[in-house]
Scaffold this active site. Structure first.
Site, mmCIF file in Angstrom:
data_model
loop_
_atom_site.group_PDB
_atom_site.id
_atom_site.type_symbol
_atom_site.label_atom_id
_atom_site.label_comp_id
_atom_site.label_asym_id
_atom_site.label_seq_id
_atom_site.Cartn_x
_atom_site.Cartn_y
_atom_site.Cartn_z
ATOM 1 N N ASP A 121 0.917 -1.464 -0.179
ATOM 2 C CA ASP A 121 0.167 -0.079 0.485
ATOM 3 C C ASP A 121 1.054 1.044 -0.190
ATOM 4 O OD1 ASP A 121 -2.488 1.766 0.508
ATOM 5 O OD2 ASP A 121 -2.398 1.253 2.542
ATOM 6 N N ASP A 137 -6.274 -2.990 3.513
ATOM 7 C CA ASP A 137 -5.290 -3.738 3.112
ATOM 8 C C ASP A 137 -5.876 -5.062 4.072
ATOM 9 O OD1 ASP A 137 -3.914 -1.491 2.060
ATOM 10 O OD2 ASP A 137 -3.421 -1.297 3.655
ATOM 11 N N ASP A 153 -1.351 -0.992 5.884
ATOM 12 C CA ASP A 153 -1.723 -0.385 7.751
ATOM 13 C C ASP A 153 -3.027 -0.573 7.621
ATOM 14 O OD1 ASP A 153 -1.729 3.736 7.608
ATOM 15 O OD2 ASP A 153 -1.728 1.981 5.849
#
Length: 1106
Positions: A381, A756, A752
């Site tokens: 990400d 995700d 995080d």
């Protein structure tokens, strides 16, 4: 499916739904033994050993005492069962503490304290400040006059910021006394684990009948394990209890992940099993032939004239029992133990401690550490993972005027400050949206200062920026919102909130200006979601250019818009919105459809640009891991230009002319198809060029590609080291991970945030960052770290060491078992191929469990190279990625070593102790002693770095072998009475041990010397440099630097590789294209070029043959 819950009426809900007893236990006292045994025997190896142990109970065929198998089997099962029982007992204590906690429940109109486990669906539960929510509740009352309360959901989703929860409109104005007698019904769906959604309705009975039907959302709920904060009291109706709460439904044991090493061990175990069957069949036939021919001629062999019908299987079954130790019974326990230690090493690593967040690295999954050393693709990400997720308002464009371009900070721009001071209408509207259109909660401290609690860092940055420009969000009470602008106090009533979703990509609020009485729609969101909705006639070209300019600078952009509504228009729309909000089926889709009717003909006010800085060490980490042969994909929801700029700044891709970006885009399926075909053709052509080529794709094009052109996209993935995927949804992230896994690559996903989680769970290895978005990703991951930069140490140090150690341990376990088994087979040739065992039962049992296990377990401390060397020369990770230390070739080497050592031990022992004065027990003990001596030197030779514990384990274990056997030799009934005293008193015994060590280890040492001297690998040379304390040579001087060339055109159709031959992996080439797998592409690669350097050519020879 739906359920009806009657409020405060225990008679109607009694026994319809479960109570609030929480149970995370896996076993009970009654089912523990049968259930645990069933689980353990579900594994093939355990079934196999159980069969062997049962066969040994047949006295006619067993060559040894059944205790030699039953002992280790029971010990291993007992260890596993004890671990399971301990874990389950801890879960029971945790459940007991939660179940017996006392809470306030309304019964017959009065509040009563009861244990949490006695709460029933429909009960009204009363909470006080800082109380934990015992079950899922629908909020019906709070101490706040506006019906608002604050909850902390960190235990649920990891987010530490407070969230607001409000009572449904049907319960507004009901006093706390009346709440004790409230009656009604809640219509809600059956329990599910979606903590972001709750589509239900509430209907109150007389006298509470002002609102006939009222919709409920997740904002009207208090979920289990949340905490009530900054609110004196709150009460709610229990809708889901016990294990049916959303948290309870989310619990569960994740599917175990099979590492590449475990898969290889399974294959090798199968090969050994087939080899064992062949040996058993051959020796069984030979034994029956010898028995029927030669044995009957011997006067000392007495066979009955008539034999039972099953006699022909007796000798084969004896050999099956004799050869059963080919598969080491202790390998699984040993691997589980060392893998747990690998995980502890990660937890204890102080160099992976993040002082900013105060978090250590943590391994949640203790069984996959060696897979970290074999990672081939990292999918990451962007926001909060590569960046700090600390948003700072930098620039803006209002009504076509740019602010902050000169100073780099719009808040210090003189022109903007002058426009605010002059009450410029467009600027005031712009600031109003920044301050009002959000879910931020303002809180006043004791000294009167206002601080903000926000679920989104972007929203917090906008509100803070608006405050510095004198538009200060002061208070938010219920539906009323108060803003101070200069000396004026402005009040707005929030009529409706149209929440942000990943599909809508925008958020809206409908407010009523209490000063003018106007109804206004305020919006903020992605430019592609806002700009197409602009009113006809408005020029949006300036805003498009602003978005492009800010994206080129790597800034995050949001588009702000507004629209005035008429009373009639709003009234008509609100009816539709209420109807859509009240449905229980497809509520989210219907609400989005209704919202689209309102979010049109917008007046675009401007663009905001927010900076999210890179974390420290991100560019260096990515550069090191790319040199280690790891490919990177960035999966982000940001705009394309923003993602590209971040990728350039963090060494994700190289700038022109070294790097090249290929775009996949289009508005229709046909355009996307042509773009994909063009990129694929370009990628094929550029594979022969020394360029860092990457492709970029947005969410729409990715959806079309995965749906209609998956095969071509898969081929593109095989060709490219780097990809940037923009505007992707959480489900698309997971799909990309799955696509790479199907190509047989080892994937690592890192993120995080909650968006995700699906990607992290899908990957072979999931890594979560304990970030500002909470702990949800970290909790769902296999490993959690504080910052992205720790990833290089996690992979290069912990992953590589874990792989090396596991590869040695697994092959050594087979080696020591095969060594004894081959000696038994050789002995059968001089014992009439009868299946007689040379070793006694006690020795066999002690050999597997004690004599050979402790030294190798200390291998968890072994380091072939210093950590500093590993970090400097990341390319050596290639050996782990290609499985160079554990594969059929290396296993064949250990197999041959065990065969050779068995032959040496048997021949030397037989020739020295073959006279008539030697007893069988003496011969057995000499052979066993030779095995122990050889293994001590094998472990010593294979150990790279020694510690005191390793020396104690190796040589202390050898001393312990003699002490134990001397003690056993003093026991008359042990079967080896005085044996050790007799043989150790003979000089021939010690000469035999020396001869065995010399003859057995000399060829191994010679081969090792030859490889180190004439066929040195990169690792060998780095080891020599460490020992000589010489300066490290750069890998460029050690390797032939050649570029791969694509020999032929790649066809459109591809075949996904099922298994890859690691021999042809371009391990030592720096070329980005050399990393590509030849197995997914019908191209041949010329990995190494001839070099005049002897060192380089030596490396090339080692690579091709290692």
């Amino acid at each position: 499916m739906r359920r009806c819950i009657y409020i405060n009426d225990s008679d109607l809900t009694l026994d319809l739904y479960c109570d609030n007893r929480i149970s995370n236990r896996k076993y009970t006292l009654l089912n523990f033994l049968p259930k645990n045994l069933w689980e353990q025997f579900s594994r093939f190896m355990n079934k196999y050993f159980l069969l062997i142990a049962c066969l040994q109970l047949w006295p006619l065929i067993t060559p040894v005492n059944p205790a030699s198998t039953w002992g280790p089997l029971i010990f291993i099962f007992a260890v596993s069962a004890t671990k399971e029982a301990w874990d389950d007992y801890n879960r029971y204590l945790s459940d007991k503490q939660a179940n017996e906690k006392e809470v306030w429940v309304v019964k017959q109109g009065t509040r009563t304290r009861v244990q949490a486990q006695n709460i029933r669906v429909g009960n009204i539960v009363w909470l006080r400040e800082n109380d934990e929510v015992p079950c899922d509740l629908v909020l019906i009352g709070t101490s706040d006059p506006q019906g608002v309360c604050f909850v902390e959901t960190a235990a649920l989703d990891g987010e530490t910021d407070l969230k607001t929860r409000v009572i449904p409109s049907a319960c507004a104005g009901i006093t706390s006394e009346l709440l004790h007698r409230i009656k009604g019904v809640i219509e809600c769906p059956y329990p599910d684990k979606d903590i972001r959604r709750f589509d239900a309705n509430i209907r109150l009975f007389p006298p509470f009948i002002e609102n006939d039907l009222c919709p409920l959302t997740i904002n009207n709920t208090l979920l289990q394990s949340c905490y009530l904060r900054n609110t004196e009291w709150a009460c709610g109706v229990a809708v889901y209890t016990g294990n049916e709460t959303k948290l309870g439904m989310s619990r569960g044991i994740p599917e175990p992940k099979l590492t590449a090493v475990d898969a290889m061990i399974d294959k090798l175990t199968g090969a050994i099993f087939l080899f064992q069957l062949v040996v058993v069949i051959v020796l069984g036939i030979a034994g029956n032939v010898w028995k029927d021919t030669e044995a009957r001629k011997k006067w000392y062999v007495q066979y009955p004239n008539e034999s039972p019908w099953y006699e022909f299987v007796v000798i084969p079954l004896r050999f099956e029992l004799l050869c059963s130790i080919m598969i080491p019974i202790s390998i699984k326990v040993s691997l589980d133990l060392v893998k747990s230690l690998y995980a502890k090493f990660i937890d204890w690593d102080e160099e992976m401690y993040d002082p900013d967040s105060g978090t250590h690295a943590h391994a949640t999954n203790t069984g996959i550490s060696e897979d970290l050393g074999q990672v081939e693709y990292i999918l990451t990400d962007k926001t909060g993972t590569l960046t700090e997720n600390k948003m700072i308002f930098r620039r803006c464009c209002i009504n076509g005027v740019y602010y902050g371009n000169e100073t780099g900070d719009a808040l210090k721009d003189v022109e903007l400050l002058r426009a605010v001071g002059c009450n410029c209408p467009e600027v005031i509207k712009f600031l109003t949206i920044m301050a009002v259109c959000n879910t931020v909660v303002p809180l006043k401290s004791k000294n009167g200062e206002v601080c903000y609690k926000a679920q989104s860092q972007d929203e917090e940055a906008l509100v803070l920026a608006a405050g510095r420009l004198h538009m200060v969000l002061v208070d938010k009470t219920g539906n009323m919102l108060q803003v101070k602008f200069n000396a004026l106090t402005l009040q707005y009533e929030i009529l409706d909130t149209l929440e942000f979703t990943s599909d809508r990509k925008r958020m809206s609020v409908v407010v009523k200006d209490c000063q003018s009485g106007k109804i206004i729609l305020l919006l903020k969101g992605a430019d592609e979601a806002i700009l197409p909705c602009a009113c006809s006639g408005q020029q949006i070209r300036t805003f498009v250019e602003a978005v492009e300019q800010y994206s080129q600078l790597g800034l995050r952009t949001l588009c702000l818009a507004w629209r005035e509504l008429t009373q009639d228009e709003y009234h008509e729309w609100s009816l539709l919105f209420k109807e859509a909000s009240g449905t229980l089926v497809d509520r989210e889709w219907k609400i989005a459809e209704v919202c689209q009717r309102l979010e049109r003909d917008l007046e675009i006010l401007g663009i905001t640009a927010i900076e999210d800085r890179l974390q420290d060490g991100v560019p260096e980490t990515i550069d090191i891991l790319r040199r280690a042969g790891i490919n990177f994909w960035m999966l982000t929801g940001d705009k394309q230009n923003t993602a590209i700029q971040i990728a350039l700044s963090c060494n994700f891709i190289s700038p022109e002319p070294k790097g090249q970006l290929l775009l996949i885009h289009g508005k229709t399926e046909e355009e996307v198809s042509r773009s994909l075909e063009r990129v694929l053709l370009t990628m094929r052509i550029t594979t022969s060029e020394p360029k860092d080529v990457a492709f970029v794709v947005d969410g729409w094009a990715l959806e079309m590609t995965l749906k209609h052109h998956r095969e071509a996209f898969t081929q593109l993935a095989l060709l490219s080291r780097t990809a940037i995927c923009c505007r992707v949804t959480p489900s698309q992230k997971a799909q990309l991970v799955e696509l790479l896994k199907r190509c047989d690559y080892r994937t690592l996903a890192i993120g995080d945030g909650g968006n995700d989680v699906r990607m992290i769970q899908m990957a072979d290895i999931g890594v979560g960052i304990s970030g500002r978005e909470g702990q949800q990703a970290a909790r769902a991951a296999d490993y959690s770290i504080g910052k992205f930069r720790f990833l290089k140490r996690l992979i290069l140090v912990h992953g590589r060491y874990s792989y090396n150690r596991t590869a040695f341990l697994s092959q050594y376990s087979f080696y020591k078992s095969l060594l004894v088994c081959f000696i038994q087979i050789f002995f059968s040739f001089i014992s009439g191929v009868s299946g007689t065992s040379l070793f006694n039962s006690v020795s066999l049992m002690a050999y597997n469990v004690f004599y050979t296990s402790i030294p190798v377990l200390m291998n968890v401390l072994d380091k072939d190279l210093h950590e500093k060397t590993v970090m400097q020369h990341a390319q050596i990770l290639y050996y782990c990625q290609a499985g160079r230390l554990l594969n059929p070739s290396t296993f064949a080497g250990w197999f041959g070593r065990s065969l050779f050592h068995a032959l040496v031990v048997f021949i030397v022992t037989i020739h020295v102790y073959s006279d008539e004065r030697s007893e069988m027990e003496e011969l057995s003990m000499v052979a066993l002693s030779g095995c122990i001596w050889l293994q001590a030197f094998v472990v010593t030779l294979e150990t790279n770095s020694f510690t005191l514990l390793q020396h104690l384990a190796i040589w202390g274990n050898l001393v312990a072998f003699y002490i134990i056997n001397f003690l056993v030799s003093t026991i008359p009934w042990a079967g080896m009475y005085t044996v050790m005293f007799r043989i150790c008193g003979q000089p021939a015994y010690w000469v035999t041990m020396m001869l065995l060590v010399i003859v057995g280890m000399a060829p191994v040492l010679a081969l090792k010397y030859f490889r180190y001297t004439y066929r040195s690998s990169t690792i060998n040379i780095l080891q020599q440099a460490e020992r000589l304390r010489a300066p490290y040579l750069p890998l460029g001087n050690m390797e032939s630097q050649s570029r791969t060339t694509e020999k032929e055109v790649i066809p459109m159709s591809i075949t996904l590789p099922k298994s890859r031959n690691s021999v042809y992996e371009p391990l030592l080439s720096d070329s980005p294209s050399a990393i590509r797998r030849a197995s997914g592409v019908s191209a041949s690669f010329d990995v190494f070029n001839a070099s005049p350097s002897r060192l380089s050519s030596t490396y090339s020879r080692n690579y091709k043959s290692n």
